[in-house]
Design a protein around this motif. Sequence first.
Motif, mmCIF file in Angstrom:
data_model
loop_
_atom_site.group_PDB
_atom_site.id
_atom_site.type_symbol
_atom_site.label_atom_id
_atom_site.label_comp_id
_atom_site.label_asym_id
_atom_site.label_seq_id
_atom_site.Cartn_x
_atom_site.Cartn_y
_atom_site.Cartn_z
ATOM 1 N N MET A 20 5.888 -4.716 -6.646
ATOM 2 C CA MET A 20 5.331 -5.904 -6.001
ATOM 3 C C MET A 20 4.071 -6.396 -6.707
ATOM 4 N N ASP A 21 3.837 -7.707 -6.616
ATOM 5 C CA ASP A 21 2.582 -8.273 -7.086
ATOM 6 C C ASP A 21 1.617 -8.247 -5.905
ATOM 7 N N LYS A 22 0.757 -7.244 -5.882
ATOM 8 C CA LYS A 22 -0.120 -7.042 -4.733
ATOM 9 C C LYS A 22 -1.367 -7.919 -4.766
ATOM 10 N N SER A 23 -1.578 -8.636 -5.838
ATOM 11 C CA SER A 23 -2.778 -9.466 -5.934
ATOM 12 C C SER A 23 -2.719 -10.657 -4.981
ATOM 13 N N GLN A 24 -1.525 -11.065 -4.585
ATOM 14 C CA GLN A 24 -1.396 -12.219 -3.704
ATOM 15 C C GLN A 24 -1.370 -11.828 -2.227
ATOM 16 N N LEU A 25 -1.412 -10.525 -1.930
ATOM 17 C CA LEU A 25 -1.370 -10.069 -0.550
ATOM 18 C C LEU A 25 -2.764 -10.091 0.065
ATOM 19 N N THR A 26 -2.803 -10.260 1.379
ATOM 20 C CA THR A 26 -4.080 -10.200 2.068
ATOM 21 C C THR A 26 -4.486 -8.739 2.240
ATOM 22 N N LYS A 27 -5.717 -8.547 2.680
ATOM 23 C CA LYS A 27 -6.228 -7.189 2.867
ATOM 24 C C LYS A 27 -5.429 -6.441 3.927
ATOM 25 N N GLU A 77 -2.289 -6.932 4.752
ATOM 26 C CA GLU A 77 -0.957 -6.615 4.230
ATOM 27 C C GLU A 77 -1.009 -5.411 3.287
ATOM 28 N N ARG A 78 -2.060 -5.343 2.454
ATOM 29 C CA ARG A 78 -2.197 -4.186 1.565
ATOM 30 C C ARG A 78 -2.421 -2.910 2.370
ATOM 31 N N LYS A 79 -3.198 -3.001 3.440
ATOM 32 C CA LYS A 79 -3.443 -1.838 4.283
ATOM 33 C C LYS A 79 -2.153 -1.404 4.975
ATOM 34 N N ALA A 80 -1.353 -2.365 5.406
ATOM 35 C CA ALA A 80 -0.074 -2.038 6.046
ATOM 36 C C ALA A 80 0.859 -1.354 5.053
ATOM 37 N N LEU A 81 0.853 -1.798 3.801
ATOM 38 C CA LEU A 81 1.675 -1.149 2.774
ATOM 39 C C LEU A 81 1.215 0.283 2.524
ATOM 40 N N ARG A 82 -0.103 0.495 2.483
ATOM 41 C CA ARG A 82 -0.634 1.846 2.269
ATOM 42 C C ARG A 82 -0.228 2.778 3.409
ATOM 43 N N THR A 83 -0.363 2.301 4.640
ATOM 44 C CA THR A 83 0.020 3.150 5.772
ATOM 45 C C THR A 83 1.520 3.414 5.779
ATOM 46 N N GLU A 84 2.310 2.416 5.379
ATOM 47 C CA GLU A 84 3.755 2.623 5.306
ATOM 48 C C GLU A 84 4.092 3.679 4.252
ATOM 49 N N LEU A 85 3.413 3.627 3.099
ATOM 50 C CA LEU A 85 3.649 4.624 2.061
ATOM 51 C C LEU A 85 3.237 6.018 2.513
ATOM 52 N N LYS A 86 2.113 6.117 3.222
ATOM 53 C CA LYS A 86 1.672 7.416 3.727
ATOM 54 C C LYS A 86 2.669 7.972 4.733
ATOM 55 N N ASP A 87 3.174 7.116 5.627
ATOM 56 C CA ASP A 87 4.160 7.568 6.610
ATOM 57 C C ASP A 87 5.444 8.022 5.933
ATOM 58 N N MET A 88 5.872 7.283 4.904
ATOM 59 C CA MET A 88 7.087 7.675 4.199
ATOM 60 C C MET A 88 6.886 8.990 3.453
ATOM 61 N N LYS A 89 5.683 9.230 2.930
ATOM 62 C CA LYS A 89 5.403 10.489 2.236
ATOM 63 C C LYS A 89 5.486 11.656 3.210
ATOM 64 N N LYS A 90 4.901 11.496 4.395
ATOM 65 C CA LYS A 90 4.969 12.550 5.409
ATOM 66 C C LYS A 90 6.414 12.796 5.826
ATOM 67 N N GLU A 91 7.155 11.721 6.012
ATOM 68 C CA GLU A 91 8.539 11.849 6.457
ATOM 69 C C GLU A 91 9.415 12.484 5.384
ATOM 70 N N SER A 92 9.162 12.147 4.114
ATOM 71 C CA SER A 92 9.969 12.747 3.049
ATOM 72 C C SER A 92 9.699 14.242 2.944
ATOM 73 N N ARG A 93 8.473 14.654 3.206
ATOM 74 C CA ARG A 93 8.173 16.092 3.226
ATOM 75 C C ARG A 93 8.903 16.785 4.361
ATOM 76 N N ALA A 94 9.005 16.107 5.506
ATOM 77 C CA ALA A 94 9.714 16.691 6.645
ATOM 78 C C ALA A 94 11.204 16.787 6.369
ATOM 79 N N VAL A 95 11.741 15.814 5.640
ATOM 80 C CA VAL A 95 13.173 15.797 5.348
ATOM 81 C C VAL A 95 13.519 16.822 4.282
ATOM 82 N N THR A 96 12.779 16.801 3.181
ATOM 83 C CA THR A 96 13.131 17.650 2.049
ATOM 84 C C THR A 96 12.477 19.019 2.120
ATOM 85 N N GLY A 97 11.412 19.166 2.863
ATOM 86 C CA GLY A 97 10.724 20.446 2.950
ATOM 87 C C GLY A 97 9.656 20.565 1.872
#
Length: 114
Positions: free
Chosen positions: A66-73, A75-95
């Motif tokens: 994504m081109d993150k330069s055009q996103l608002t603050k 939206e960028r924060k929401a993307l960061r939290t989404e990535l953090k949640d996916m990282k936690k969930e992937s650890r739970a799935v894969t171990g």
Amino acid sequence: MKKLKIIFLLPALLFFFTLRGLSEGINDANAPVNLPSKQELAIMSEQQKQALVQQMKDRVDYIKAMDKSQLTKAERKALRTELKDMKKESRAVTGVYISVGALIIIILLLIIII
């Protein structure tokens, strides 16, 4: 003439909205991944878990491209939290795996302590 337009437009509109309704179930890379709860995750089969991991990988690749330069603050924060949640969930799935180096250090510490 007006009736003729309605007769031709009505089936076209019905066809369009039917296709749109059918496509809503398809997960796209640019759509956020719905993460299951721990209870749902426990009853998932291996194939479902692998499909979930693949969805998360596709979403992460999409976010990285994504081109993150055009996103608002916000939206960028929401993307960061989404990535953090996916990282936690992937650890739970894969171990969590212990590397060989960490395993050797743990064994050496146990030998020293005993």
